[in-house]
Design an enzyme around this catalytic site. Sequence first.
Site, PDB file in Angstrom:
ATOM      1  N   GLY A 145       0.283  -1.100   0.095  1.00  0.00           N
ATOM      2  CA  GLY A 145      -0.315  -0.268  -0.132  1.00  0.00           C
ATOM      3  C   GLY A 145       0.880   1.682   0.336  1.00  0.00           C
ATOM      4  O   GLY A 145       0.662   2.212   0.024  1.00  0.00           O
ATOM      5  N   SER A 146       2.177   1.214  -0.652  1.00  0.00           N
ATOM      6  CA  SER A 146       2.732   2.410  -0.231  1.00  0.00           C
ATOM      7  C   SER A 146       2.404   3.481  -1.623  1.00  0.00           C
ATOM      8  O   SER A 146       2.674   5.032  -1.621  1.00  0.00           O
ATOM      9  CB  SER A 146       4.160   1.724  -0.865  1.00  0.00           C
ATOM     10  OG  SER A 146       4.109   2.187  -2.210  1.00  0.00           O
ATOM     11  N   ASN A 147       1.673   2.962  -2.557  1.00  0.00           N
ATOM     12  CA  ASN A 147       0.823   3.730  -3.636  1.00  0.00           C
ATOM     13  C   ASN A 147      -0.624   4.712  -3.392  1.00  0.00           C
ATOM     14  O   ASN A 147      -0.740   5.654  -2.968  1.00  0.00           O
ATOM     15  CB  ASN A 147       0.521   3.440  -4.527  1.00  0.00           C
ATOM     16  CG  ASN A 147       1.577   3.314  -5.842  1.00  0.00           C
ATOM     17  OD1 ASN A 147       2.596   4.642  -6.377  1.00  0.00           O
ATOM     18  ND2 ASN A 147       2.369   2.331  -6.287  1.00  0.00           N
ATOM     19  N   ARG A 201     -14.953 -15.869 -10.348  1.00  0.00           N
ATOM     20  CA  ARG A 201     -14.348 -14.121 -10.713  1.00  0.00           C
ATOM     21  C   ARG A 201     -15.776 -12.902 -10.569  1.00  0.00           C
ATOM     22  O   ARG A 201     -16.033 -11.454 -10.322  1.00  0.00           O
ATOM     23  CB  ARG A 201     -13.788 -13.876 -11.459  1.00  0.00           C
ATOM     24  CG  ARG A 201     -12.576 -14.520 -11.720  1.00  0.00           C
ATOM     25  CD  ARG A 201     -11.391 -13.876 -12.812  1.00  0.00           C
ATOM     26  NE  ARG A 201     -10.032 -14.787 -12.640  1.00  0.00           N
ATOM     27  CZ  ARG A 201      -8.934 -13.868 -12.087  1.00  0.00           C
ATOM     28  NH1 ARG A 201      -8.797 -13.032 -11.684  1.00  0.00           N
ATOM     29  NH2 ARG A 201      -7.800 -14.666 -12.061  1.00  0.00           N
ATOM     30  N   MET A 224      -3.850  -6.855  -7.108  1.00  0.00           N
ATOM     31  CA  MET A 224      -3.070  -8.292  -7.588  1.00  0.00           C
ATOM     32  C   MET A 224      -4.344  -8.618  -8.023  1.00  0.00           C
ATOM     33  O   MET A 224      -3.736 -10.147  -8.337  1.00  0.00           O
ATOM     34  CB  MET A 224      -2.638  -9.357  -6.938  1.00  0.00           C
ATOM     35  CG  MET A 224      -0.831  -8.099  -6.437  1.00  0.00           C
ATOM     36  SD  MET A 224      -0.316  -7.697  -7.740  1.00  0.00           S
ATOM     37  CE  MET A 224       0.838  -8.721  -7.729  1.00  0.00           C
ATOM     38  N   ARG A 225      -5.742  -9.128  -8.456  1.00  0.00           N
ATOM     39  CA  ARG A 225      -7.023  -9.801  -9.067  1.00  0.00           C
ATOM     40  C   ARG A 225      -6.773  -8.636 -10.850  1.00  0.00           C
ATOM     41  O   ARG A 225      -7.103  -7.714 -10.697  1.00  0.00           O
ATOM     42  CB  ARG A 225      -7.689  -9.721  -8.689  1.00  0.00           C
ATOM     43  CG  ARG A 225      -7.378 -10.077  -6.948  1.00  0.00           C
ATOM     44  CD  ARG A 225      -6.967 -11.640  -6.690  1.00  0.00           C
ATOM     45  NE  ARG A 225      -8.231 -12.582  -7.566  1.00  0.00           N
ATOM     46  CZ  ARG A 225      -8.095 -13.947  -7.519  1.00  0.00           C
ATOM     47  NH1 ARG A 225      -6.516 -14.219  -7.377  1.00  0.00           N
ATOM     48  NH2 ARG A 225      -8.674 -14.653  -7.662  1.00  0.00           N
ATOM     49  N   HIS A 281       0.883   0.937 -13.461  1.00  0.00           N
ATOM     50  CA  HIS A 281       1.893  -0.385 -13.532  1.00  0.00           C
ATOM     51  C   HIS A 281       3.179   0.378 -13.647  1.00  0.00           C
ATOM     52  O   HIS A 281       3.890   1.219 -14.100  1.00  0.00           O
ATOM     53  CB  HIS A 281       1.858  -0.396 -14.935  1.00  0.00           C
ATOM     54  CG  HIS A 281       2.853  -2.099 -15.458  1.00  0.00           C
ATOM     55  ND1 HIS A 281       1.883  -3.020 -14.552  1.00  0.00           N
ATOM     56  CD2 HIS A 281       3.974  -2.038 -16.620  1.00  0.00           C
ATOM     57  CE1 HIS A 281       3.213  -4.059 -15.572  1.00  0.00           C
ATOM     58  NE2 HIS A 281       3.872  -3.133 -16.040  1.00  0.00           N
ATOM     59  N   ASP A 285      -8.026  -5.629 -21.250  1.00  0.00           N
ATOM     60  CA  ASP A 285      -7.073  -5.942 -21.639  1.00  0.00           C
ATOM     61  C   ASP A 285      -5.113  -5.703 -20.655  1.00  0.00           C
ATOM     62  O   ASP A 285      -5.854  -4.841 -20.469  1.00  0.00           O
ATOM     63  CB  ASP A 285      -6.844  -5.525 -23.351  1.00  0.00           C
ATOM     64  CG  ASP A 285      -7.517  -5.825 -24.061  1.00  0.00           C
ATOM     65  OD1 ASP A 285      -7.295  -7.097 -24.226  1.00  0.00           O
ATOM     66  OD2 ASP A 285      -7.496  -5.644 -25.199  1.00  0.00           O
ATOM     67  N   ALA A 290       9.166   7.140  -8.298  1.00  0.00           N
ATOM     68  CA  ALA A 290       8.571   7.721  -9.487  1.00  0.00           C
ATOM     69  C   ALA A 290       6.816   7.588  -9.524  1.00  0.00           C
ATOM     70  O   ALA A 290       6.048   9.169  -9.343  1.00  0.00           O
ATOM     71  CB  ALA A 290       9.300   7.623 -10.789  1.00  0.00           C
TER      72      ALA A 290
HETATM   73  C1  GRF Z   1       3.512  -0.399  -7.743  1.00  0.00           C
HETATM   74  O1  GRF Z   1       4.432  -1.092  -7.698  1.00  0.00           O
HETATM   75  C2  GRF Z   1       2.743  -0.722  -8.519  1.00  0.00           C
HETATM   76  O2  GRF Z   1       2.502   0.057  -9.465  1.00  0.00           O
HETATM   77  C3  GRF Z   1       2.120  -1.755  -8.579  1.00  0.00           C
HETATM   78  O3  GRF Z   1       1.721  -2.905  -7.701  1.00  0.00           O
HETATM   79  C4  GRF Z   1       3.251  -1.933  -6.822  1.00  0.00           C
HETATM   80  C5  GRF Z   1       2.219  -1.521  -5.078  1.00  0.00           C
HETATM   81  O4  GRF Z   1       3.123  -1.909  -4.613  1.00  0.00           O
HETATM   82  N1  GRF Z   1       1.007  -2.242  -9.310  1.00  0.00           N
HETATM   83  P1  GRF Z   1       2.453  -1.170  -3.422  1.00  0.00           P
HETATM   84  O5  GRF Z   1       1.324  -1.593  -2.335  1.00  0.00           O
HETATM   85  O6  GRF Z   1       1.561   0.097  -3.663  1.00  0.00           O
HETATM   86  O7  GRF Z   1       3.375  -0.305  -2.271  1.00  0.00           O
END
Ligand code: GRF
Length: 216
Positions: A14-16, A67, A92-93, A111, A145, A175
């Site tokens: 969850g860093s993003n 799903r 991750m799904r 991504h 896709d 970044a």
């Molecule tokens: C990040 O690199 C994001 O681009 C990818 O999965 C990673 C998730 O990292 N989709 P975080 O959970 O946000 O730390």
Amino acid sequence: MAKLRVAALISGRGSNLQALLDACRRPGFPAEIVLVISNRAEAEGLKRAERAGVPGLVVDHRSFADREAFDAALDRALRAADVQLVCLAGFMRLLTPGFVSAWPGRLVNIHPSLLPSFKGLGSHAQALAAGVAIHGCTVHFVTSDLDAGPIIAQAAVPVQNTDDEASLAARVLEAEHRLYPLALSMLAEGRARLENGRAVLQGRGAADRMLFNPAD
Ligand code: GRF
């Protein structure tokens, strides 16, 4: 002006999500995170939501027959919270075409590569194997896709000849943490939107959707 109501879908660290939560705390930021959903109860990101006072919800994919049923549960939770935009942040799904088409222009992902290069898992290993000099990350609208939807914003970082997967991932992640809030502000202010299958960018910031870090 009312802030855009945003949900983040996560599976792990969850860093993003943290970068988005921090941005949303800035005065005048045009969006707020109103819900965090994780498909894994042990996701560290849920603790980040709690610390920020944002409701966190676990929707465990293993509790659903398929799903479609899992995605229907996500959809119900998002609509119950009046969510206007969904940010995938390390979720991750794979989402079903039915879910994706129910959120047109309102579902985005980050991504860790400069798409369309290096889709899927292991993007940093793919970049190192390809020997590219420039790598980075992309925020894009989600389509059915994998990692292929219209691009909203990108950030580039250099690849150093001493890099391994971990050092490169760390540089890209920094970044990512700058890029996702930037893209979210563009979306929330209507400066980035999906039209006829293309990302349309307008006004202030349209030229800033590319961040480049030549120094690192
Ligand atoms: C990040 O690199 C994001 O681009 C990818 O999965 C990673 C998730 O990292 N989709 P975080 O959970 O946000 O730390």
